[in-house]
Motif scaffolding. Structure first.
Motif, PDB file in Angstrom:
ATOM      1  N   UNK A  25      29.730 -28.850   2.307  1.00 24.46           N
ATOM      2  CA  UNK A  25      29.664 -27.512   1.716  1.00 24.46           C
ATOM      3  C   UNK A  25      29.839 -27.567   0.196  1.00 24.46           C
ATOM      4  N   UNK A  26      30.731 -28.437  -0.285  1.00 20.49           N
ATOM      5  CA  UNK A  26      30.904 -28.571  -1.731  1.00 20.49           C
ATOM      6  C   UNK A  26      29.630 -29.116  -2.370  1.00 20.49           C
ATOM      7  N   UNK A  27      28.994 -30.081  -1.722  1.00 20.97           N
ATOM      8  CA  UNK A  27      27.712 -30.595  -2.228  1.00 20.97           C
ATOM      9  C   UNK A  27      26.649 -29.506  -2.187  1.00 20.97           C
ATOM     10  N   UNK A  28      26.687 -28.693  -1.145  1.00 22.87           N
ATOM     11  CA  UNK A  28      25.695 -27.628  -0.997  1.00 22.87           C
ATOM     12  C   UNK A  28      25.843 -26.594  -2.108  1.00 22.87           C
ATOM     13  N   UNK A  29      27.076 -26.370  -2.574  1.00 22.96           N
ATOM     14  CA  UNK A  29      27.268 -25.452  -3.689  1.00 22.96           C
ATOM     15  C   UNK A  29      26.589 -25.929  -4.956  1.00 22.96           C
ATOM     16  N   UNK A  30      26.479 -27.255  -5.107  1.00 22.70           N
ATOM     17  CA  UNK A  30      25.812 -27.826  -6.279  1.00 22.70           C
ATOM     18  C   UNK A  30      24.310 -27.981  -6.065  1.00 22.70           C
ATOM     19  N   UNK A  31      23.896 -28.191  -4.796  1.00 24.94           N
ATOM     20  CA  UNK A  31      22.468 -28.379  -4.487  1.00 24.94           C
ATOM     21  C   UNK A  31      22.082 -27.472  -3.323  1.00 24.94           C
ATOM     22  N   UNK A  32      21.967 -26.154  -3.573  1.00 22.07           N
ATOM     23  CA  UNK A  32      21.760 -25.201  -2.469  1.00 22.07           C
ATOM     24  C   UNK A  32      20.428 -25.344  -1.749  1.00 22.07           C
ATOM     25  N   UNK A  33      19.470 -26.039  -2.320  1.00 23.89           N
ATOM     26  CA  UNK A  33      18.167 -26.180  -1.679  1.00 23.89           C
ATOM     27  C   UNK A  33      18.047 -27.452  -0.847  1.00 23.89           C
ATOM     28  N   UNK A  34      19.103 -28.236  -0.762  1.00 24.78           N
ATOM     29  CA  UNK A  34      19.045 -29.518  -0.059  1.00 24.78           C
ATOM     30  C   UNK A  34      19.084 -29.287   1.452  1.00 24.78           C
ATOM     31  N   UNK A  35      17.951 -29.487   2.125  1.00 27.03           N
ATOM     32  CA  UNK A  35      17.865 -29.255   3.561  1.00 27.03           C
ATOM     33  C   UNK A  35      18.745 -30.217   4.348  1.00 27.03           C
ATOM     34  N   UNK A  36      18.864 -31.462   3.864  1.00 29.44           N
ATOM     35  CA  UNK A  36      19.680 -32.445   4.580  1.00 29.44           C
ATOM     36  C   UNK A  36      21.140 -32.003   4.637  1.00 29.44           C
ATOM     37  N   UNK A  37      21.651 -31.411   3.548  1.00 29.01           N
ATOM     38  CA  UNK A  37      23.037 -30.933   3.538  1.00 29.01           C
ATOM     39  C   UNK A  37      23.211 -29.764   4.507  1.00 29.01           C
ATOM     40  N   UNK A  38      22.247 -28.865   4.541  1.00 27.19           N
ATOM     41  CA  UNK A  38      22.329 -27.724   5.466  1.00 27.19           C
ATOM     42  C   UNK A  38      22.352 -28.219   6.909  1.00 27.19           C
ATOM     43  N   UNK A  39      21.484 -29.180   7.223  1.00 27.47           N
ATOM     44  CA  UNK A  39      21.436 -29.715   8.587  1.00 27.47           C
ATOM     45  C   UNK A  39      22.733 -30.434   8.942  1.00 27.47           C
ATOM     46  N   UNK A  40      23.299 -31.171   7.974  1.00 25.83           N
ATOM     47  CA  UNK A  40      24.558 -31.880   8.231  1.00 25.83           C
ATOM     48  C   UNK A  40      25.689 -30.904   8.524  1.00 25.83           C
ATOM     49  N   UNK A  41      25.771 -29.826   7.752  1.00 31.27           N
ATOM     50  CA  UNK A  41      26.809 -28.819   7.990  1.00 31.27           C
ATOM     51  C   UNK A  41      26.628 -28.173   9.360  1.00 31.27           C
ATOM     52  N   UNK A  42      25.386 -27.884   9.723  1.00 31.69           N
ATOM     53  CA  UNK A  42      25.126 -27.246  11.007  1.00 31.69           C
ATOM     54  C   UNK A  42      25.504 -28.174  12.163  1.00 31.69           C
ATOM     55  N   UNK A  43      25.198 -29.473  12.031  1.00 33.02           N
ATOM     56  CA  UNK A  43      25.549 -30.425  13.093  1.00 33.02           C
ATOM     57  C   UNK A  43      27.058 -30.539  13.245  1.00 33.02           C
ATOM     58  N   UNK A  82      24.101 -19.630  -1.261  1.00 29.79           N
ATOM     59  CA  UNK A  82      24.657 -19.252  -2.557  1.00 29.79           C
ATOM     60  C   UNK A  82      26.088 -19.762  -2.710  1.00 29.79           C
ATOM     61  N   UNK A  83      26.609 -19.642  -3.928  1.00 28.99           N
ATOM     62  CA  UNK A  83      27.994 -20.046  -4.192  1.00 28.99           C
ATOM     63  C   UNK A  83      28.954 -19.177  -3.384  1.00 28.99           C
ATOM     64  N   UNK A  84      28.671 -17.862  -3.300  1.00 31.89           N
ATOM     65  CA  UNK A  84      29.535 -16.963  -2.516  1.00 31.89           C
ATOM     66  C   UNK A  84      29.541 -17.364  -1.043  1.00 31.89           C
ATOM     67  N   UNK A  85      28.368 -17.722  -0.523  1.00 27.23           N
ATOM     68  CA  UNK A  85      28.288 -18.123   0.880  1.00 27.23           C
ATOM     69  C   UNK A  85      29.075 -19.411   1.123  1.00 27.23           C
ATOM     70  N   UNK A  86      28.989 -20.340   0.190  1.00 24.35           N
ATOM     71  CA  UNK A  86      29.743 -21.592   0.313  1.00 24.35           C
ATOM     72  C   UNK A  86      31.240 -21.318   0.286  1.00 24.35           C
ATOM     73  N   UNK A  87      31.696 -20.415  -0.583  1.00 23.01           N
ATOM     74  CA  UNK A  87      33.130 -20.091  -0.647  1.00 23.01           C
ATOM     75  C   UNK A  87      33.624 -19.485   0.662  1.00 23.01           C
TER      76      UNK A  87
END
Length: 690
Positions: A25-43, A82-87
């Motif tokens: 999630x912290x990485x996602x806040x810096x790179x919100x378009x990274x699909x691999x990070x979104x998939x990792x969080x979901x898994x 977004x940053x708010x969503x990550x928080x």
């Protein structure tokens, strides 16, 4: 023999998953378009939900399911990360941890508030204004409808699903019934068990799964949603999928006979997804196949969970073995029997290998500790309104697990101080010609038998005059006393000392740096501070690699024997004849550099006459070099550290004791405290040389 409680195993695995989720999630806040990070969080969320339901953590499963449902919109690309969503997601992760660690103490109202805020963000992003439906923890965002697999008028939509698991799947901790429940969450399901592969009662293995299932899912969901249900068991099963309403709407073929890969598949034919060819059939495998499966499982089990107490006990036993081996070597040296000497040498070699292996088992990469502070920096940066970039270096540096566990709190205080006191606000940084974003660097590196851990900021640096004024105000130093900058900086570690003008949630009470100093000294470490006005401050912690066994230099002072940690020793020289009579303190000329030395006979109040040829051991403490005058250097000694009793807890000169080969005890010198105490008794000119 004790076995791990399954609930404890779940908590350990959940800790790893939550740590992974936080980092992602912290990485996602810096790179919100990274699909691999979104998939990792979901898994990670999906695994926590499934495991929580399996081990009876129903509130964890319910809350995580609602969280996962909302996050699935991010995964579909319908909501931006977004940053708010990550928080909010980080707050949800904290609540999940509380539900796992203390289910009774987790207030549902907090879960409701988190899901409320999450629903608001998701609803705003998708253009919805309606309230989210209620759940066990509170309102949750409405789940978006999955696209239908077919859009033909009058045709039934959905899937026929065939499930066949490997016989060992139950022993590996998978619960197929929980996976069927996950399928039911996708829509109405008709589940029929396949019992044709169940053997006779005499041949039945209670731990082996011989049941398969045929599922008819009547819901417009995408293939990926079904495959995600079995994402973490794909190596232990075969999954077959066929769309309902197709031209060839036939039952899914038995997984035991998957279609050959080389044959073309018609568009309307059932689609078979072989996830594990070796587990394609449900009936028990023949003995040869079972043996092969066991060997494969053994190869995949590259790590084993071991309780920390067992490692500590093993280290204690190795320490006793090292002591016994030293006694054996000493006794063998007193006999002329070559056989006894040979055996003693062989045992010494084996015990040394066992010691090194055991110590390596206790070594843990410090990166696991560094990762915890990303969230701390993220939250402090948000709360203080100071943009901060957090950089880590040397994450692969290994340190004893006990040291790492006790190092967490000191680093928290150092990082908080660096952001609160060191990093300026954006306006002041702009006035100093700096970028608006501050920088905190946390690094680690090996330095001989020590590890240096540094916290560096690019802030304003320390104000020695301000620190001194505060020290005089508190009565820690008399006005006008001659002090070096390094001595002034040490006031930062005094109990109750703080330069903050007001007390806040982060600073002002003067307890943080005091905790740092006590903890580091308890680890037999030292603290160095370097600073440059306007360029920042670096706090360096010098720590031993391990707290159990160290290499030491065995010395004699009078009739007593002591051990000096070899990591602090630079060199040994003989005391020149002209310096043998002194006032208890003096200095040497070591290759053009003046090095003060301490006479340990005087400090330890040793009786008798000194040896005619005394030796000086040059030790280093940070940037300081000091000599220790001793009567004799006996040699290297493998030192097993034993704690001093409570009666000797206030003896600061020694950090512990060890048992020598003849059964007597030798005290281990705490070089840092010895030098600090000795310097305090030196005249001003000697302190400046040191």
């Amino acid at each position: 023999m004790t076995t791990l409680n399954p609930v404890d195993v779940f908590r350990m695995e959940a800790d790893e998953l939550l740590a992974c989720l936080e980092t992602t999630l912290l990485d996602l806040g810096e790179k919100p378009q990274d699909r691999a990070l979104i998939d990792t969080a979901f898994r990670a969320l999906h695994t926590i939900k499934g495991s929580g339901a399996m081990f009876g953590f129903e509130r964890v499963a319910a809350f995580t399911h609602d969280f996962e449902t909302a996050f699935d919109l991010v995964r579909q690309g319908r909501v931006a990360a977004s940053v708010d969503l990550v928080n909010v997601a980080l707050s949800a992760k904290d609540y999940i941890r509380q539900l796992i660690d203390d289910p009774d103490g987790a207030e549902p109202i907090f879960g409701q508030a988190i899901l409320d805020e999450l629903g608001t963000l998701v609803g705003r992003a998708t253009g919805r204004a309606e309230a989210a439906p209620e759940s066990a923890e509170g309102p949750v965002p409405e789940r978006a409808a999955e696209p239908a697999p077919r859009e033909a008028a009058g045709r039934e939509t959905g899937w026929r699903i065939g499930l066949a698991f490997a016989p060992e799947v139950l022993r590996n901790g998978t619960n197929p019934l929980a996976l069927l429940d996950d399928l039911r969450d996708l829509g109405p399901c008709e589940v029929v068990a396949r019992l044709d592969a169940v053997p006779d009662l005499a041949a039945l293995d209670p731990g082996a799964l011989a049941i398969g299932w045929d599922v008819t899912l009547r819901a417009a969901v995408a293939r990926e949603a079904i495959e995600d249900v079995f994402l973490f068991v794909q190596d232990e099963m075969t999954l077959s999928l066929a769309q309902l309403g197709g031209e060839a709407d036939a039952p899914a073929p038995a997984p035991a006979e998957p279609a050959p890969a080389q044959e073309p598949v018609a568009a309307a034919a059932p689609v078979v997804v072989p996830l594990a060819p070796q587990a394609a059939s449900a009936p028990p495998a023949p003995p040869g196949a079972r043996a092969g499966a066991r060997r494969s499982e053994e190869r995949s089990a590259s790590t084993v969970r071991v309780e920390a107490e067992r490692l500590d006990e093993l280290m204690d036993r190795v320490g006793e073995l090292v002591i016994a081996q030293a006694r054996l070597s000493q006794l063998a040296g007193l006999h002329a029997d070559a056989g006894i000497k040979s055996v003693a040498e062989e045992i010494e070699r084996l015990s040394a290998r066992l010691r090194d292996t055991t110590m390596s088992i206790r070594m843990v990469p410090i990166g696991a500790l560094f990762g915890r502070f990303r969230r701390l920096v993220h939250d402090l940066s948000r709360d203080l309104g100071k943009p901060v970039e957090f950089v880590t270096e040397g994450e692969d540096t290994e340190l004893d697990k006990t040291v790492i566990e006790r190092l967490a709190d000191p680093l928290v205080h150092l990082i908080r101080n660096a952001i609160d006191h060191g990093i300026e606000d954006p306006a002041r940084r702009a006035g100093s010609g700096k970028g608006a974003t501050g920088r905190i660097t946390l690094s680690a590196e090996h330095a001989g038998a020590q590890v240096r851990v540094s916290v560096r900021d690019d802030g304003a640096g320390l104000d020695a005059a301000r620190i001194r004024a505060k020290a005089e105000e508190k009565g820690l130093v008399t006005p006008g006393a001659a002090l070096s900058d390094q001595q002034i900086y040490q006031f930062l570690f005094a109990p109750g000392f703080s330069t903050a003008a007001t007390i806040s949630a982060l600073s002002g009470r003067g307890v943080g740096m005091d905790v740092v100093k006590k903890t580091i000294e308890g680890l037999r470490g030292t603290i160095d501070i370097t600073t440059a006005p306007g360029a920042g401050t670096t706090v360096t912690l010098r720590l031993p690699l391990t707290l159990a066994i160290i290499e030491g230099l065995l010395i004699r002072v009078g009739e007593g024997r002591y051990v000096v940690p070899l990591s602090a020793v630079e060199e040994c020289v003989e005391l020149p004849e002209g310096d043998r009579a002194g006032r208890g303190r003096d200095f040497l000329n070591i290759r053009g550099a003046l090095v003060p030395f301490l006479r340990l006979r005087a400090l330890f109040e040793a009786g008798g006459e000194p040896d005619p040829y005394q030796k000086v051991i040059i030790v280093s403490v940070g940037e300081t070099r000091v000599g220790l005058l001793v009567d004799q250097i006996i040699g290297n000694h493998q030192t097993v550290i034993k704690s001093l009793s409570k009666l000797h807890a206030d003896v600061a000169t020694f950090s512990g004791a060890t048992i020598l080969g003849d059964g007597t005890a030798a005290l281990i010198i705490d070089v840092g405290r010895l030098v600090s105490g000795g310097q305090a008794e030196m005249p001003r000119e000697y302190q400046e040389v040191a």
